[in-house]
Scaffold this active site. Sequence first.
Site, PDB file in Angstrom:
ATOM      1  N   TYR A 192       0.779  -1.168  -0.095  1.00 47.27           N
ATOM      2  CA  TYR A 192       0.072  -0.053   0.055  1.00 47.27           C
ATOM      3  C   TYR A 192       0.889   1.193   0.063  1.00 47.27           C
ATOM      4  O   TYR A 192       0.568   1.983  -0.813  1.00 47.27           O
ATOM      5  CB  TYR A 192      -0.949   0.007   1.279  1.00 47.27           C
ATOM      6  CG  TYR A 192      -1.940   1.226   1.188  1.00 47.27           C
ATOM      7  CD1 TYR A 192      -2.987   1.421   0.443  1.00 47.27           C
ATOM      8  CD2 TYR A 192      -1.473   2.261   2.137  1.00 47.27           C
ATOM      9  CE1 TYR A 192      -3.770   2.477   0.522  1.00 47.27           C
ATOM     10  CE2 TYR A 192      -2.230   3.407   2.386  1.00 47.27           C
ATOM     11  CZ  TYR A 192      -3.415   3.373   1.413  1.00 47.27           C
ATOM     12  OH  TYR A 192      -4.241   4.550   1.400  1.00 47.27           O
ATOM     13  N   SER A 195       2.662   1.673  -3.260  1.00 50.24           N
ATOM     14  CA  SER A 195       1.811   2.342  -4.335  1.00 50.24           C
ATOM     15  C   SER A 195       1.442   3.599  -4.202  1.00 50.24           C
ATOM     16  O   SER A 195       1.177   4.459  -5.282  1.00 50.24           O
ATOM     17  CB  SER A 195       0.352   1.540  -4.221  1.00 50.24           C
ATOM     18  OG  SER A 195      -0.437   1.743  -3.037  1.00 50.24           O
TER      19      SER A 195
END
Length: 276
Positions: A192, A195
């Site tokens: 996460y 990203s």
Amino acid sequence: MSQKIALVTGGNKGIGFAIVRALCKELQNGIVYLTSRNEERGKDAVEELKKEGLNPHFHQLDIDSSESIDRLRDFLKSTHGGLDILVNNAAIAFKQKDTTSFDVQAKVSIATNYTATLNVCHALFPLIRSHGRVCHVASMSGPHVYKKLSPKLQEAFKHAKTEDDVNKLMADFVASAEKGTLSEEGWVQNAYGTSKAGVITITRIQAAAMSADTSRQDILINCCCPGYVDTDMTSHKGTKTPDEGAITPVYCALLPENSATPNGKHLSNKSVVETW
């Protein structure tokens, strides 16, 4: 004043829902589109806001589907002739206890949070009118990951000049996860956060490219961290309410005309956070 058209991705719950609510309240003479992957949930969310006296519109959007993105683009172009505010909120996050192998977590997280968001930009940026505002919902997990990367990777993020540069970084992370060589290659096992580091980096590049487009004026592109918000994504452990989490994204979305700054920045609590 001409009618402004705003659109929020992933708007049926959590921070996205709160962003739609705030924009409906703040935008004078505007239309706010709540989009979501699931049509039924999206329409239910619109009805919930209508009970509050607000009037959002719904359009289906699955950011992982190029066909869905294209349908939305064509609708906006034919119905409104353009777009004024885009808030890219849709994203996913695997829970800490999720048993999905990390290589799959890496692939899926980058595909949705970075690549799919970029695909939305490719489709909708040509529709953004002068004085338009774009906000990508990012996260402080991006800078958190960046600080733990190898010096070589930090330099690569810092000096990325083109979309292809960032695309390569994201692809290299996924490949490294698939090979099981993250630590050896200087990465962190945080899909996460990686990203969102990609989103923060691409924001700077997009803003520079848009500023160089002389056919349109005063378009600002920023990203922001909404904070640790009480949503499904945080398993409702967040300390902020969704409406509090919406404050900074909405601030970015409603920056006054001819503000000039911030542009290409990452914000938290309505203030620029120096990243890389």
